[in-house]
Design a protein around this motif. Structure first.
Motif, mmCIF file in Angstrom:
data_model
loop_
_atom_site.group_PDB
_atom_site.id
_atom_site.type_symbol
_atom_site.label_atom_id
_atom_site.label_comp_id
_atom_site.label_asym_id
_atom_site.label_seq_id
_atom_site.Cartn_x
_atom_site.Cartn_y
_atom_site.Cartn_z
ATOM 1 N N ALA A 23 67.085 45.382 -8.937
ATOM 2 C CA ALA A 23 67.649 44.530 -7.883
ATOM 3 C C ALA A 23 67.337 45.090 -6.505
ATOM 4 C CB ALA A 23 69.157 44.395 -8.073
ATOM 5 N N ILE A 24 67.453 46.397 -6.355
ATOM 6 C CA ILE A 24 67.211 47.020 -5.059
ATOM 7 C C ILE A 24 65.767 46.840 -4.623
ATOM 8 C CG2 ILE A 24 67.131 49.222 -3.832
ATOM 9 C CD1 ILE A 24 69.569 50.071 -5.565
ATOM 10 N N VAL A 25 64.827 47.061 -5.547
ATOM 11 C CA VAL A 25 63.417 46.937 -5.167
ATOM 12 C C VAL A 25 63.060 45.484 -4.860
ATOM 13 C CG1 VAL A 25 62.416 46.630 -7.478
ATOM 14 C CG2 VAL A 25 61.101 47.777 -5.701
ATOM 15 N N THR A 26 63.708 44.544 -5.534
ATOM 16 C CA THR A 26 63.483 43.132 -5.211
ATOM 17 C C THR A 26 63.951 42.829 -3.795
ATOM 18 O OG1 THR A 26 63.550 42.324 -7.484
ATOM 19 C CG2 THR A 26 64.225 40.779 -5.770
ATOM 20 N N ARG A 27 65.121 43.309 -3.438
ATOM 21 C CA ARG A 27 65.636 43.057 -2.090
ATOM 22 C C ARG A 27 64.770 43.761 -1.029
ATOM 23 N NH1 ARG A 27 71.774 41.710 -1.297
ATOM 24 N NH2 ARG A 27 72.476 41.138 -3.381
ATOM 25 N N VAL A 38 58.221 35.505 -2.010
ATOM 26 C CA VAL A 38 59.289 35.538 -3.020
ATOM 27 C C VAL A 38 58.739 36.000 -4.360
ATOM 28 C CG1 VAL A 38 60.895 34.104 -4.341
ATOM 29 C CG2 VAL A 38 60.714 33.807 -1.873
ATOM 30 N N GLN A 39 57.534 35.530 -4.697
ATOM 31 C CA GLN A 39 56.951 35.928 -5.972
ATOM 32 C C GLN A 39 56.715 37.431 -6.034
ATOM 33 O OE1 GLN A 39 55.409 34.294 -3.577
ATOM 34 N NE2 GLN A 39 53.205 34.667 -3.513
ATOM 35 N N GLY A 40 56.353 38.021 -4.902
ATOM 36 C CA GLY A 40 56.158 39.465 -4.859
ATOM 37 C C GLY A 40 57.461 40.217 -5.064
ATOM 38 N N ALA A 41 58.530 39.717 -4.450
ATOM 39 C CA ALA A 41 59.834 40.361 -4.598
ATOM 40 C C ALA A 41 60.315 40.291 -6.046
ATOM 41 C CB ALA A 41 60.846 39.699 -3.668
ATOM 42 N N LEU A 42 60.172 39.124 -6.662
ATOM 43 C CA LEU A 42 60.574 38.985 -8.067
ATOM 44 C C LEU A 42 59.714 39.864 -8.967
ATOM 45 C CD1 LEU A 42 61.172 35.134 -8.261
ATOM 46 C CD2 LEU A 42 62.908 36.934 -8.244
ATOM 47 N N ALA A 43 58.411 39.854 -8.714
ATOM 48 C CA ALA A 43 57.505 40.658 -9.540
ATOM 49 C C ALA A 43 57.835 42.141 -9.411
ATOM 50 C CB ALA A 43 56.056 40.398 -9.147
ATOM 51 N N ALA A 44 58.157 42.594 -8.203
ATOM 52 C CA ALA A 44 58.481 44.008 -7.996
ATOM 53 C C ALA A 44 59.678 44.408 -8.851
ATOM 54 C CB ALA A 44 58.770 44.264 -6.520
ATOM 55 N N LEU A 98 60.756 42.899 -11.632
ATOM 56 C CA LEU A 98 60.427 42.802 -13.055
ATOM 57 C C LEU A 98 59.557 43.957 -13.522
ATOM 58 C CD1 LEU A 98 59.758 38.962 -13.371
ATOM 59 C CD2 LEU A 98 61.825 40.234 -13.986
ATOM 60 N N LEU A 99 58.713 44.465 -12.632
ATOM 61 C CA LEU A 99 57.844 45.575 -13.012
ATOM 62 C C LEU A 99 58.641 46.843 -13.305
ATOM 63 C CD1 LEU A 99 54.879 45.063 -10.507
ATOM 64 C CD2 LEU A 99 54.798 44.828 -12.995
ATOM 65 N N GLY A 100 59.885 46.896 -12.848
ATOM 66 C CA GLY A 100 60.727 48.051 -13.131
ATOM 67 C C GLY A 100 61.428 47.981 -14.472
ATOM 68 N N GLY A 101 61.156 46.958 -15.263
ATOM 69 C CA GLY A 101 61.780 46.838 -16.577
ATOM 70 C C GLY A 101 61.107 47.756 -17.577
ATOM 71 N N GLY A 102 61.676 48.938 -17.784
ATOM 72 C CA GLY A 102 61.051 49.915 -18.666
ATOM 73 C C GLY A 102 62.056 50.597 -19.571
ATOM 74 N N SER A 103 61.771 51.822 -19.938
ATOM 75 C CA SER A 103 62.555 52.508 -20.970
ATOM 76 C C SER A 103 63.998 52.794 -20.544
ATOM 77 C CB SER A 103 61.862 53.819 -21.361
ATOM 78 O OG SER A 103 61.710 54.665 -20.239
ATOM 79 N N ARG A 104 64.278 52.815 -19.258
ATOM 80 C CA ARG A 104 65.647 53.073 -18.811
ATOM 81 C C ARG A 104 66.402 51.807 -18.449
ATOM 82 N NH1 ARG A 104 65.266 58.550 -15.019
ATOM 83 N NH2 ARG A 104 64.494 59.925 -16.674
ATOM 84 N N PHE A 105 65.705 50.796 -17.972
ATOM 85 C CA PHE A 105 66.341 49.530 -17.633
ATOM 86 C C PHE A 105 65.550 48.396 -18.274
ATOM 87 C CE2 PHE A 105 67.836 52.360 -14.344
ATOM 88 C CZ PHE A 105 69.148 51.967 -14.132
ATOM 89 N N ARG A 151 66.492 38.589 -16.633
ATOM 90 C CA ARG A 151 66.638 39.289 -15.362
ATOM 91 C C ARG A 151 66.032 38.509 -14.203
ATOM 92 N NH1 ARG A 151 68.399 44.365 -14.459
ATOM 93 N NH2 ARG A 151 69.698 43.722 -16.219
ATOM 94 N N THR A 152 65.057 37.648 -14.487
ATOM 95 C CA THR A 152 64.499 36.812 -13.422
ATOM 96 C C THR A 152 65.589 35.977 -12.768
ATOM 97 O OG1 THR A 152 62.329 36.712 -14.489
ATOM 98 C CG2 THR A 152 62.823 35.009 -12.874
ATOM 99 N N ALA A 153 66.467 35.416 -13.590
ATOM 100 C CA ALA A 153 67.578 34.644 -13.034
ATOM 101 C C ALA A 153 68.463 35.529 -12.161
ATOM 102 C CB ALA A 153 68.394 34.022 -14.163
ATOM 103 N N GLY A 154 68.725 36.744 -12.623
ATOM 104 C CA GLY A 154 69.542 37.658 -11.841
ATOM 105 C C GLY A 154 68.886 38.043 -10.531
#
Length: 266
Positions: A74-78, A88-94, A96-103, A225-228
Protein backbone atom coordinates in the motif's frame (compact mmCIF):
# COMPACT_ATOMS: atom_id res chain seq x y z
CA UNK A 1 7.97 -23.05 -37.03
CA UNK A 2 4.58 -24.29 -35.77
CA UNK A 3 1.74 -24.45 -38.24
CA UNK A 4 -1.13 -22.17 -37.20
CA UNK A 5 -3.27 -22.83 -40.25
CA UNK A 6 -6.10 -23.87 -37.92
CA UNK A 7 -5.83 -20.71 -35.84
CA UNK A 8 -5.00 -20.14 -32.18
CA UNK A 9 -7.36 -22.05 -29.86
CA UNK A 10 -8.98 -20.25 -26.94
CA UNK A 11 -12.04 -20.86 -24.81
CA UNK A 12 -11.95 -17.33 -23.43
CA UNK A 13 -12.95 -14.08 -25.11
CA UNK A 14 -13.59 -13.75 -28.84
CA UNK A 15 -15.21 -11.06 -30.95
CA UNK A 16 -16.92 -10.68 -34.29
CA UNK A 17 -18.29 -7.44 -35.74
CA UNK A 18 -21.67 -8.31 -34.19
CA UNK A 19 -20.93 -10.27 -31.00
CA UNK A 20 -18.57 -10.75 -28.08
CA UNK A 21 -18.35 -14.18 -26.50
CA UNK A 22 -16.66 -15.15 -23.26
CA UNK A 23 -16.29 -18.73 -22.06
CA UNK A 24 -18.66 -19.80 -24.79
CA UNK A 25 -21.42 -17.47 -23.60
CA UNK A 26 -22.71 -14.22 -25.03
CA UNK A 27 -21.00 -11.53 -22.98
CA UNK A 28 -23.72 -8.90 -23.23
CA UNK A 29 -26.72 -11.20 -22.99
CA UNK A 30 -25.58 -14.02 -20.69
CA UNK A 31 -22.88 -12.61 -18.42
CA UNK A 32 -23.20 -8.85 -17.92
CA UNK A 33 -25.62 -8.15 -15.08
CA UNK A 34 -26.02 -11.88 -14.40
CA UNK A 35 -22.59 -13.14 -13.30
CA UNK A 36 -20.71 -11.49 -10.44
CA UNK A 37 -17.06 -10.60 -10.82
CA UNK A 38 -15.86 -13.17 -8.30
CA UNK A 39 -17.80 -15.92 -10.03
CA UNK A 40 -16.45 -14.81 -13.39
CA UNK A 41 -12.84 -14.74 -12.12
CA UNK A 42 -13.20 -18.32 -10.89
CA UNK A 43 -14.84 -19.36 -14.15
CA UNK A 44 -12.04 -17.83 -16.21
CA UNK A 45 -9.32 -19.60 -14.23
CA UNK A 46 -10.98 -22.98 -13.76
CA UNK A 47 -12.65 -23.10 -17.19
CA UNK A 48 -15.84 -24.23 -15.45
CA UNK A 49 -18.59 -22.31 -13.78
CA UNK A 50 -18.37 -22.54 -9.97
CA UNK A 51 -21.19 -23.71 -7.77
CA UNK A 52 -22.85 -21.26 -5.40
CA UNK A 53 -20.80 -22.68 -2.53
CA UNK A 54 -17.54 -22.44 -4.44
CA UNK A 55 -18.30 -18.83 -5.32
CA UNK A 56 -18.96 -18.04 -1.66
CA UNK A 57 -15.67 -19.53 -0.51
CA UNK A 58 -13.74 -17.92 -3.37
CA UNK A 59 -15.19 -14.48 -2.71
CA UNK A 60 -14.50 -14.87 1.02
CA UNK A 61 -10.85 -15.44 0.13
CA UNK A 62 -10.82 -12.32 -2.06
CA UNK A 63 -12.33 -10.28 0.76
CA UNK A 64 -9.80 -11.66 3.26
CA UNK A 65 -6.86 -10.60 1.09
CA UNK A 66 -8.10 -7.26 -0.28
CA UNK A 67 -6.51 -4.76 2.11
CA UNK A 68 -4.43 -4.82 5.29
CA UNK A 69 -3.80 -1.12 5.83
CA UNK A 70 -0.38 0.50 5.47
CA UNK A 71 1.51 -2.57 4.31
CA UNK A 72 4.57 -2.16 2.06
CA UNK A 73 2.38 -2.80 -0.99
CA UNK A 74 0.00 0.00 0.00
CA UNK A 75 2.78 2.42 0.88
CA UNK A 76 4.67 1.91 -2.37
CA UNK A 77 1.44 2.36 -4.33
CA UNK A 78 0.78 5.68 -2.63
CA UNK A 79 4.38 6.83 -3.03
CA UNK A 80 4.44 5.91 -6.71
CA UNK A 81 1.23 7.85 -7.23
CA UNK A 82 2.81 10.81 -5.41
CA UNK A 83 5.75 10.65 -7.81
CA UNK A 84 3.71 9.95 -10.96
CA UNK A 85 0.06 10.97 -10.50
CA UNK A 86 -0.38 10.61 -14.26
CA UNK A 87 0.28 6.86 -13.98
CA UNK A 88 -2.37 5.05 -11.97
CA UNK A 89 -1.32 1.83 -13.67
CA UNK A 90 2.24 2.39 -12.50
CA UNK A 91 1.12 2.93 -8.91
CA UNK A 92 -1.00 -0.23 -8.93
CA UNK A 93 1.76 -2.24 -10.61
CA UNK A 94 4.31 -1.04 -8.04
CA UNK A 95 2.14 -2.34 -5.22
CA UNK A 96 1.45 -5.66 -6.91
CA UNK A 97 5.12 -6.25 -7.63
CA UNK A 98 5.67 -6.38 -3.87
CA UNK A 99 3.54 -9.50 -3.54
CA UNK A 100 6.14 -12.04 -2.47
CA UNK A 101 7.15 -14.48 0.23
CA UNK A 102 6.38 -12.09 3.10
CA UNK A 103 3.24 -10.40 1.78
CA UNK A 104 0.57 -12.04 -0.41
CA UNK A 105 2.82 -14.81 -1.70
CA UNK A 106 2.18 -16.80 1.49
CA UNK A 107 -1.16 -17.79 -0.04
CA UNK A 108 0.54 -19.75 -2.80
CA UNK A 109 3.44 -20.93 -0.63
CA UNK A 110 1.07 -22.44 1.95
CA UNK A 111 -1.01 -24.22 -0.65
CA UNK A 112 2.06 -25.72 -2.31
CA UNK A 113 3.48 -26.80 1.05
CA UNK A 114 0.24 -28.49 2.10
CA UNK A 115 -0.28 -30.12 -1.30
CA UNK A 116 3.24 -31.53 -1.28
CA UNK A 117 2.56 -33.34 1.98
CA UNK A 118 -0.84 -34.85 1.18
CA UNK A 119 -0.62 -38.66 1.11
CA UNK A 120 -2.61 -41.14 -0.94
CA UNK A 121 -4.91 -42.34 0.50
CA UNK A 122 -5.86 -39.35 2.65
CA UNK A 123 -6.22 -39.67 6.43
CA UNK A 124 -9.63 -40.93 7.53
CA UNK A 125 -10.21 -38.83 10.65
CA UNK A 126 -8.81 -36.04 12.81
CA UNK A 127 -6.55 -38.43 14.71
CA UNK A 128 -4.92 -39.55 11.46
CA UNK A 129 -4.64 -35.95 10.24
CA UNK A 130 -2.90 -35.03 13.50
CA UNK A 131 -0.44 -37.90 13.04
CA UNK A 132 0.31 -36.68 9.52
CA UNK A 133 0.74 -33.10 10.76
CA UNK A 134 3.24 -34.23 13.40
CA UNK A 135 5.22 -36.13 10.76
CA UNK A 136 5.23 -33.05 8.51
CA UNK A 137 6.45 -30.78 11.30
CA UNK A 138 9.19 -33.20 12.33
CA UNK A 139 10.35 -33.47 8.73
CA UNK A 140 10.69 -29.68 8.62
CA UNK A 141 13.29 -29.83 11.34
CA UNK A 142 12.40 -26.40 12.68
CA UNK A 143 12.22 -24.72 9.26
CA UNK A 144 9.51 -22.16 8.66
CA UNK A 145 6.01 -23.48 8.01
CA UNK A 146 4.16 -21.32 5.46
CA UNK A 147 0.92 -20.04 6.94
CA UNK A 148 2.00 -20.50 10.56
CA UNK A 149 2.54 -17.30 12.55
CA UNK A 150 1.59 -13.65 12.19
CA UNK A 151 3.47 -10.46 13.07
CA UNK A 152 0.39 -8.84 14.66
CA UNK A 153 -2.34 -11.41 15.37
CA UNK A 154 -0.36 -13.34 17.95
CA UNK A 155 -3.43 -14.83 19.60
CA UNK A 156 -5.21 -15.82 16.39
CA UNK A 157 -5.95 -14.38 12.98
CA UNK A 158 -9.71 -13.67 12.88
CA UNK A 159 -9.88 -14.52 9.18
CA UNK A 160 -8.82 -18.13 9.65
CA UNK A 161 -11.70 -19.56 11.71
CA UNK A 162 -14.21 -17.59 9.67
CA UNK A 163 -12.92 -18.93 6.36
CA UNK A 164 -12.76 -22.48 7.71
CA UNK A 165 -16.34 -22.14 8.92
CA UNK A 166 -17.54 -20.91 5.52
CA UNK A 167 -15.76 -23.78 3.75
CA UNK A 168 -17.31 -26.30 6.17
CA UNK A 169 -20.77 -24.80 5.70
CA UNK A 170 -20.44 -25.23 1.94
CA UNK A 171 -19.08 -28.79 2.16
CA UNK A 172 -15.72 -27.60 0.80
CA UNK A 173 -13.47 -28.25 3.80
CA UNK A 174 -11.06 -30.43 1.88
CA UNK A 175 -7.67 -32.06 2.47
CA UNK A 176 -5.58 -28.89 2.35
CA UNK A 177 -7.67 -27.18 5.02
CA UNK A 178 -7.74 -30.44 7.00
CA UNK A 179 -3.93 -30.65 7.11
CA UNK A 180 -3.67 -26.93 7.85
CA UNK A 181 -6.08 -27.28 10.77
CA UNK A 182 -4.17 -30.31 12.06
CA UNK A 183 -0.90 -28.35 11.98
CA UNK A 184 -2.66 -25.74 14.10
CA UNK A 185 -3.67 -28.39 16.62
CA UNK A 186 -0.37 -30.24 17.02
CA UNK A 187 2.39 -27.67 16.56
CA UNK A 188 2.45 -26.18 20.11
CA UNK A 189 3.74 -29.39 21.66
CA UNK A 190 6.30 -30.02 18.93
CA UNK A 191 7.54 -26.44 18.58
CA UNK A 192 7.26 -25.46 22.23
CA UNK A 193 5.17 -22.39 21.41
CA UNK A 194 1.76 -21.55 20.03
CA UNK A 195 1.56 -19.70 16.73
CA UNK A 196 -1.59 -18.61 14.89
CA UNK A 197 -2.68 -20.08 11.59
CA UNK A 198 -2.64 -16.94 9.51
CA UNK A 199 -5.34 -15.87 7.09
CA UNK A 200 -3.11 -15.96 4.03
CA UNK A 201 -2.30 -19.61 4.70
CA UNK A 202 -5.95 -20.44 5.23
CA UNK A 203 -6.77 -18.69 1.95
CA UNK A 204 -4.18 -20.77 0.12
CA UNK A 205 -5.56 -23.98 1.59
CA UNK A 206 -9.13 -23.00 0.69
CA UNK A 207 -8.19 -22.10 -2.90
CA UNK A 208 -6.35 -25.41 -3.29
CA UNK A 209 -9.39 -27.27 -1.98
CA UNK A 210 -11.45 -25.54 -4.68
CA UNK A 211 -9.23 -27.27 -7.24
CA UNK A 212 -7.74 -24.08 -8.63
CA UNK A 213 -4.25 -24.39 -10.18
CA UNK A 214 -1.51 -24.02 -7.61
CA UNK A 215 0.50 -22.05 -10.15
CA UNK A 216 -2.17 -19.32 -10.19
CA UNK A 217 -2.89 -18.93 -6.48
CA UNK A 218 -0.65 -15.90 -6.06
CA UNK A 219 -2.55 -14.37 -8.95
CA UNK A 220 -5.78 -14.56 -6.95
CA UNK A 221 -4.08 -12.84 -4.02
CA UNK A 222 -2.96 -10.11 -6.40
CA UNK A 223 -6.47 -9.88 -7.84
CA UNK A 224 -7.84 -9.27 -4.35
CA UNK A 225 -5.11 -6.81 -3.46
CA UNK A 226 -5.75 -4.81 -6.63
CA UNK A 227 -9.10 -3.81 -5.18
CA UNK A 228 -7.40 -2.81 -1.95
CA UNK A 229 -4.78 -0.75 -3.76
CA UNK A 230 -7.46 1.07 -5.72
CA UNK A 231 -9.00 1.86 -2.34
CA UNK A 232 -5.63 3.13 -1.10
CA UNK A 233 -5.41 5.47 -4.09
CA UNK A 234 -8.98 6.62 -3.61
CA UNK A 235 -8.19 7.51 -0.01
CA UNK A 236 -4.93 9.18 -1.06
CA UNK A 237 -6.96 11.53 -3.28
CA UNK A 238 -9.04 12.73 -0.31
CA UNK A 239 -6.73 12.17 2.70
CA UNK A 240 -3.20 12.19 1.31
CA UNK A 241 -0.39 10.80 3.45
CA UNK A 242 2.22 9.84 0.84
CA UNK A 243 4.05 13.16 1.02
CA UNK A 244 4.25 12.90 4.81
CA UNK A 245 5.66 9.38 4.50
CA UNK A 246 8.24 10.63 2.02
CA UNK A 247 9.22 13.61 4.17
CA UNK A 248 9.38 11.51 7.36
CA UNK A 249 12.21 9.56 5.75
CA UNK A 250 13.82 12.39 3.81
CA UNK A 251 13.99 14.77 6.79
CA UNK A 252 15.13 12.14 9.26
CA UNK A 253 17.88 10.35 7.42
CA UNK A 254 21.17 9.84 9.24
CA UNK A 255 24.41 10.08 7.24
CA UNK A 256 26.83 7.17 7.74
CA UNK A 257 30.06 6.15 5.99
CA UNK A 258 29.63 4.20 2.74
CA UNK A 259 29.29 0.46 3.03
CA UNK A 260 28.86 -1.54 6.21
CA UNK A 261 29.96 -0.76 9.79
CA UNK A 262 33.62 -0.80 8.79
CA UNK A 263 33.11 1.52 5.85
CA UNK A 264 32.80 -1.09 3.11
CA UNK A 265 30.48 -3.91 2.12
CA UNK A 266 33.27 -6.46 1.91
Amino acid sequence: MPDHADGYPTALGASTPETITLLGADLAGDIMGKVGFGELAFWLAAQRRPTTGETRVFEAVLAALADHGFTPTAIVTRLTYLSAPDSVQGALAAGLLGGGSRFLGVTEDSARFLHRHLPDPLPADDTAWDTLARDVLRAQGGARIPGLGHHLHKDGDPRTPRLMRIAAEEGLFGPHLSLFAAIGRVHPRLLGKTLPLNGAGACGAALADLGLPLELLRGFALLARTAGLIGQLAEELHRPVANEIFLSVDLNHRPVPPGGPGGSYG
